[in-house]
Write a protein that holds these residues in place. Structure first.
Motif, PDB file in Angstrom:
ATOM      1  N   PRO A 217     -13.264   7.780  10.406  1.00 35.57           N
ATOM      2  CA  PRO A 217     -12.384   7.528   9.254  1.00 35.57           C
ATOM      3  C   PRO A 217     -12.763   8.372   8.039  1.00 35.57           C
ATOM      4  CG  PRO A 217     -13.149   5.465  10.202  1.00 35.57           C
ATOM      5  CD  PRO A 217     -13.931   6.547  10.853  1.00 35.57           C
TER       6      PRO A 217
ATOM      7  N   THR B 138      -0.454  12.732   9.667  1.00 32.03           N
ATOM      8  CA  THR B 138       0.245  13.434  10.736  1.00 32.03           C
ATOM      9  C   THR B 138      -0.371  14.811  11.002  1.00 32.03           C
ATOM     10  OG1 THR B 138       2.183  12.364   9.838  1.00 32.03           O
ATOM     11  CG2 THR B 138       2.561  13.998  11.539  1.00 32.03           C
TER      12      THR B 138
ATOM     13  N   ALA C 231      -0.696   5.576   6.520  1.00 31.41           N
ATOM     14  CA  ALA C 231      -1.950   6.092   7.083  1.00 31.41           C
ATOM     15  C   ALA C 231      -3.018   6.174   5.995  1.00 31.41           C
ATOM     16  CB  ALA C 231      -1.729   7.467   7.708  1.00 31.41           C
ATOM     17  N   ASP C 232      -2.606   6.599   4.797  1.00 32.33           N
ATOM     18  CA  ASP C 232      -3.562   6.663   3.689  1.00 32.33           C
ATOM     19  C   ASP C 232      -4.082   5.278   3.327  1.00 32.33           C
ATOM     20  OD1 ASP C 232      -3.285   9.349   3.619  1.00 32.33           O
ATOM     21  OD2 ASP C 232      -1.982   9.425   1.848  1.00 32.33           O
TER      22      ASP C 232
ATOM     23  N   PHE D   8     -10.613  -4.458  17.011  1.00 34.86           N
ATOM     24  CA  PHE D   8      -9.648  -4.933  17.994  1.00 34.86           C
ATOM     25  C   PHE D   8     -10.324  -5.516  19.225  1.00 34.86           C
ATOM     26  CE2 PHE D   8      -6.798  -2.099  15.721  1.00 34.86           C
ATOM     27  CZ  PHE D   8      -5.641  -2.838  15.713  1.00 34.86           C
TER      28      PHE D   8
ATOM     29  N   PHE E 283     -10.296  -1.880  10.904  1.00 36.36           N
ATOM     30  CA  PHE E 283      -9.787  -2.648  12.047  1.00 36.36           C
ATOM     31  C   PHE E 283     -10.874  -2.928  13.075  1.00 36.36           C
ATOM     32  CE2 PHE E 283      -5.995  -0.509  10.500  1.00 36.36           C
ATOM     33  CZ  PHE E 283      -5.048  -1.502  10.566  1.00 36.36           C
TER      34      PHE E 283
ATOM     35  N   ARG F  98      -4.361   2.715   5.325  1.00 40.07           N
ATOM     36  CA  ARG F  98      -5.300   2.303   6.369  1.00 40.07           C
ATOM     37  C   ARG F  98      -6.647   2.983   6.194  1.00 40.07           C
ATOM     38  NH1 ARG F  98      -0.648   3.000   9.576  1.00 40.07           N
ATOM     39  NH2 ARG F  98      -1.353   4.985  10.431  1.00 40.07           N
ATOM     40  N   ARG F  99      -6.580   4.261   5.837  1.00 38.51           N
ATOM     41  CA  ARG F  99      -7.808   5.025   5.692  1.00 38.51           C
ATOM     42  C   ARG F  99      -8.661   4.489   4.541  1.00 38.51           C
ATOM     43  NH1 ARG F  99      -6.413  10.576   3.522  1.00 38.51           N
ATOM     44  NH2 ARG F  99      -6.526   9.410   1.601  1.00 38.51           N
TER      45      ARG F  99
ATOM     46  N   ASP G  98       5.286   6.705   6.811  1.00 39.11           N
ATOM     47  CA  ASP G  98       4.228   6.685   7.824  1.00 39.11           C
ATOM     48  C   ASP G  98       2.920   7.286   7.304  1.00 39.11           C
ATOM     49  OD1 ASP G  98       5.724   5.432   9.635  1.00 39.11           O
ATOM     50  OD2 ASP G  98       5.928   7.105  11.042  1.00 39.11           O
ATOM     51  N   ASP G  99       3.024   8.429   6.629  1.00 38.30           N
ATOM     52  CA  ASP G  99       1.802   9.064   6.140  1.00 38.30           C
ATOM     53  C   ASP G  99       1.171   8.289   4.991  1.00 38.30           C
ATOM     54  OD1 ASP G  99       1.354  11.027   7.944  1.00 38.30           O
ATOM     55  OD2 ASP G  99       2.131  12.681   6.729  1.00 38.30           O
TER      56      ASP G  99
ATOM     57  N   ARG H 218      -4.744   7.440  14.563  1.00 39.69           N
ATOM     58  CA  ARG H 218      -3.701   6.877  13.706  1.00 39.69           C
ATOM     59  C   ARG H 218      -4.218   5.617  13.026  1.00 39.69           C
ATOM     60  NH1 ARG H 218      -0.188   8.943  10.948  1.00 39.69           N
ATOM     61  NH2 ARG H 218       1.899   8.100  10.891  1.00 39.69           N
ATOM     62  N   LEU H 219      -4.942   4.818  13.796  1.00 40.50           N
ATOM     63  CA  LEU H 219      -5.465   3.541  13.314  1.00 40.50           C
ATOM     64  C   LEU H 219      -6.395   3.715  12.128  1.00 40.50           C
ATOM     65  CD1 LEU H 219      -5.094   0.686  14.438  1.00 40.50           C
ATOM     66  CD2 LEU H 219      -7.296   0.941  15.549  1.00 40.50           C
ATOM     67  N   VAL H 220      -7.289   4.693  12.233  1.00 38.50           N
ATOM     68  CA  VAL H 220      -8.252   4.842  11.155  1.00 38.50           C
ATOM     69  C   VAL H 220      -7.701   5.704  10.022  1.00 38.50           C
ATOM     70  CG1 VAL H 220     -10.223   4.489  12.656  1.00 38.50           C
ATOM     71  CG2 VAL H 220      -9.421   6.802  12.210  1.00 38.50           C
ATOM     72  N   GLY H 221      -6.399   5.937  10.058  1.00 36.08           N
ATOM     73  CA  GLY H 221      -5.767   6.517   8.886  1.00 36.08           C
ATOM     74  C   GLY H 221      -5.662   8.022   8.859  1.00 36.08           C
ATOM     75  N   ALA H 222      -5.647   8.658  10.059  1.00 37.58           N
ATOM     76  CA  ALA H 222      -5.435  10.099  10.076  1.00 37.58           C
ATOM     77  C   ALA H 222      -3.980  10.398   9.745  1.00 37.58           C
ATOM     78  CB  ALA H 222      -5.781  10.663  11.447  1.00 37.58           C
TER      79      ALA H 222
ATOM     80  N   ASN I 284     -10.859   0.019  20.860  1.00 34.70           N
ATOM     81  CA  ASN I 284     -10.243   1.230  20.313  1.00 34.70           C
ATOM     82  C   ASN I 284     -11.230   2.251  19.764  1.00 34.70           C
ATOM     83  OD1 ASN I 284      -7.295   1.250  20.503  1.00 34.70           O
ATOM     84  ND2 ASN I 284      -7.483  -0.727  19.531  1.00 34.70           N
TER      85      ASN I 284
ATOM     86  N   ARG J  18       3.783   7.221  16.377  1.00 37.38           N
ATOM     87  CA  ARG J  18       3.906   5.827  15.924  1.00 37.38           C
ATOM     88  C   ARG J  18       2.749   5.031  16.526  1.00 37.38           C
ATOM     89  NH1 ARG J  18       6.913   4.407  11.890  1.00 37.38           N
ATOM     90  NH2 ARG J  18       6.425   2.360  12.667  1.00 37.38           N
ATOM     91  N   VAL J  19       2.226   4.115  15.738  1.00 39.46           N
ATOM     92  CA  VAL J  19       1.087   3.338  16.248  1.00 39.46           C
ATOM     93  C   VAL J  19       1.581   2.215  17.157  1.00 39.46           C
ATOM     94  CG1 VAL J  19      -1.052   2.241  15.623  1.00 39.46           C
ATOM     95  CG2 VAL J  19       0.124   3.690  13.991  1.00 39.46           C
TER      96      VAL J  19
ATOM     97  N   LEU K  95       0.228  -1.118   9.631  1.00 39.60           N
ATOM     98  CA  LEU K  95       0.633  -0.408  10.843  1.00 39.60           C
ATOM     99  C   LEU K  95       2.146  -0.479  10.990  1.00 39.60           C
ATOM    100  CD1 LEU K  95      -2.145  -1.827  13.152  1.00 39.60           C
ATOM    101  CD2 LEU K  95      -1.862   0.577  12.574  1.00 39.60           C
ATOM    102  N   ASP K  96       2.747  -1.386  10.262  1.00 38.56           N
ATOM    103  CA  ASP K  96       4.195  -1.585  10.331  1.00 38.56           C
ATOM    104  C   ASP K  96       4.641  -2.128   8.972  1.00 38.56           C
ATOM    105  OD1 ASP K  96       6.703  -1.629  11.343  1.00 38.56           O
ATOM    106  OD2 ASP K  96       6.275  -3.005  12.995  1.00 38.56           O
TER     107      ASP K  96
ATOM    108  N   VAL L 299      -6.162   5.800  18.212  1.00 37.75           N
ATOM    109  CA  VAL L 299      -7.361   5.527  17.400  1.00 37.75           C
ATOM    110  C   VAL L 299      -7.318   6.329  16.101  1.00 37.75           C
ATOM    111  CG1 VAL L 299      -9.859   5.770  17.307  1.00 37.75           C
ATOM    112  CG2 VAL L 299      -8.781   4.940  19.384  1.00 37.75           C
TER     113      VAL L 299
END
Lengths: 239, 311
Positions: free
Chosen positions: A107, B228, A78-79, A89, A87, A81-82, A74-75, B222-226, A93, B310-311, A54-55, B220
């Protein structure tokens, strides 16, 4: 499979630069169940954000499945994470006003899995996370805290991630429900060989893991086996 | 297993449409706010049409008459007409002969017996021929009049054949009119800008508010990897739908409004019927209104969502 090398993180957006992590090093192998423990403000959330892609760290390197994640866009994050991270929490979420099944399928939408396959895998995950089938078509805000957290666990499982990251997953639950959720993690680790990182500030919660990493003031202060591991046997639950 | 562009577009559009329906009340509010903006833009279109027609009409009403002495030779006058027509400032010169002048004079005073009787006393036509000059722009009459005052219009025996030019009598009125036309233009432009800026701001903030309400959802995703595209896409689609629906509703709303105003504008503004103007210019107005709506919705969404990526 996870290697954190000299990782440091400095936040510069506040009034003065703040060093949240200093020179942190550790490795976690596949199939481990590790708790990262520390008081609030110790830097464990920052560490969780970096581990969860996430960072990115300010200095040092973070390898996930031998891939350096510390310098991605960033993208690209995201990949990661996918494909590699699930996660769970404290605040769940989940999407409100959306069914349990759709939440778990989300997802997979971004991973371009076909609709039929999405449903099948979501149902399997929900069963593995211990949610009864009668709740699958309920809206996520119609469930109890324990049930919601199991939906979140199912969502974390559904893309078959390398790593499940749970950030204070019992924080919003009563003790009994919390125990059940922790039992679910133990079961996933023991029976399915899932790698799990549990972030918490509570000793009793951390002791459900096999290994505990202590963080204080942004530094790793102790990394040891859990001395008196709490094992929850009755994972087939209860309300 | 990368989705191609088409599947992505389809998925993003479907999610956008779904979100538009699901958040019915919010969508309705946003569409209404956007309609306000589009109605303002529409009224500015109609207003400028009215203004332009009126100004064009006013401009065409301004002209100058060059009256010649009664015994001027027609050939000399026609020679002057030709030289006037060659001036770049001049758009039209009309020759009115002495006989036509007299005829027009008689008609103007058909009710006034004493004038007609006095005219009958004279054996000769007392009126001179007239050249009516229209310039391309009212501000150019000065130089046309100066040209006529110059020596190049003297007749053969060195006598000027021009009796008088009414520019010098009408100068103040013409100058005033030029001033009014220019002010109206500048003022219209300034008001247009101010209104458009104001309503853009309102629309933009409305869209931003609707996105603010979805910020958890964005988190959410963003979290699961969507990526932009998957996050931004549906919101831009919703913005486009807002604009499209608001644009179409505005166009429909303009039908009764212009119909109702049509007769009034026809009476007050030199024959411009707003309703027929709307119907005749419908394609252009359609493009401007719907286009502005879609653009406004898409750009507002695109900009507003960047803050939450941004997450």
């Amino acid at each position: 499979m996870i290697e954190v090398k000299n990782v440091g993180k400095i936040y510069t957006n506040g009034p003065a630069p703040f060093e949240a992590l200093k020179d942190v090093n550790f490795k976690i192998d596949n199939g481990e169940f590790v708790a990262i423990m520390g008081p609030s403000g110790s830097g464990k959330s920052t560490l969780m954000h970096i581990l969860g892609a996430l960072d990115t760290p300010t200095s040092g390197e973070y390898f996930l499945d031998n891939k350096d994640v510390s310098k991605l866009s960033d993208d690209e994050l995201a990949d990661i994470r996918r494909d590699k991270i699930g996660f769970v929490f404290q605040s769940f979420n989940l999407l409100p006003r959306t069914t349990v099944l759709r939440n778990v399928m989300l997802p997979l939408v971004y991973a371009d899995v076909s609709k039929h396959e999405r449903e099948k895998r979501a149902e399997e995950s929900l069963i593995a996370a211990g949610l009864e089938e009668e709740h699958f078509s309920h809206l996520s805000n119609q469930l109890s805290g324990g049930q919601i957290q199991r939906v979140a666990i199912a969502r974390a499982l559904v893309n078959n991630p390398t790593l499940i990251l749970a950030d204070e997953p019992t924080g919003n639950l009563d003790t009994k429900t919390g125990e059940i959720v922790l039992g679910t993690f133990q079961k996933l680790n023991r029976d399915f060989g899932r790698t799990i990182i549990l972030i918490t500030h509570e000793h009793e919660v951390a002791e459900h893991a096999d290994r505990i990493i202590f963080i204080r003031d942004g530094r790793l202060v102790e990394d040891s086996k859990s001395h008196q591991k709490r094992v929850i046997h009755h994972t087939k639950h209860d309300h | 297993m990368k989705a191609n562009f088409q599947t992505k577009l389809k998925r993003v559009s479907r999610t956008g449409l779904f979100n538009f329906w699901r958040n019915g009340t919010v969508s309705l509010a946003s569409v209404l706010i956007m309609m306000v903006t589009l109605v303002v833009i529409g009224f500015i279109l109609f207003g400028s049409a009215i203004l332009n027609t009126s100004l064009t009409e006013l401009r065409s009403k301004v002209d100058i008459n060059v009256t010649f002495i009664p015994n001027a030779q027609e050939s000399d006058i026609l020679h002057i007409k030709k030289s006037l027509e060659s001036l770049p400032e001049v758009s039209l010169v009309t020759y009115v002969s002495r006989e036509q002048s007299l005829e027009a004079f008689k008609q103007r005073h058909a009710d006034d017996q004493s004038i007609l009787a006095a005219l009958g006393e004279l054996n000769d036509n007392p009126l001179g021929a007239v050249l009516n000059v229209k310039a391309k722009d009212p501000s150019q009459y000065g130089s046309v009049a100066d040209y006529l005052q110059g020596q190049n219009i003297l007749s053969a025996n060195n006598l000027t054949i021009v009796d008088h030019i009414n520019y010098y009598q009408n100068k103040t009125a013409i100058d005033k009119l030029i001033k009014i036309i220019n002010t109206a233009h500048t003022l219209g432009f300034a008001i247009t800008l101010a209104f458009i800026a104001l309503s853009l701001l309102v629309s933009f903030n409305t869209v931003r508010l609707t996105i603010y309400m979805s910020k958890e959802e964005i988190g959410v995703m963003r979290l699961v990897g969507a990526s932009t595209t998957y996050i931004q896409g549906p919101f831009v689609v919703v913005g486009v739908i807002y604009g499209l629906v608001a644009g179409l509703l505005t166009l429909i709303l303009f039908l009764p409004i212009t119909y109702w105003l049509g007769q009034t504008t026809q009476n007050f503004f030199i024959g411009l019927n707003l309703f027929s103007y709307y119907l005749v210019h419908f394609p252009q107005i359609f493009i401007i209104i719907v286009g502005s709506g879609v653009l406004l919705g898409a750009v507002s969404s695109f900009l507003a969502i960047r803050r939450y990526l941004r997450v």
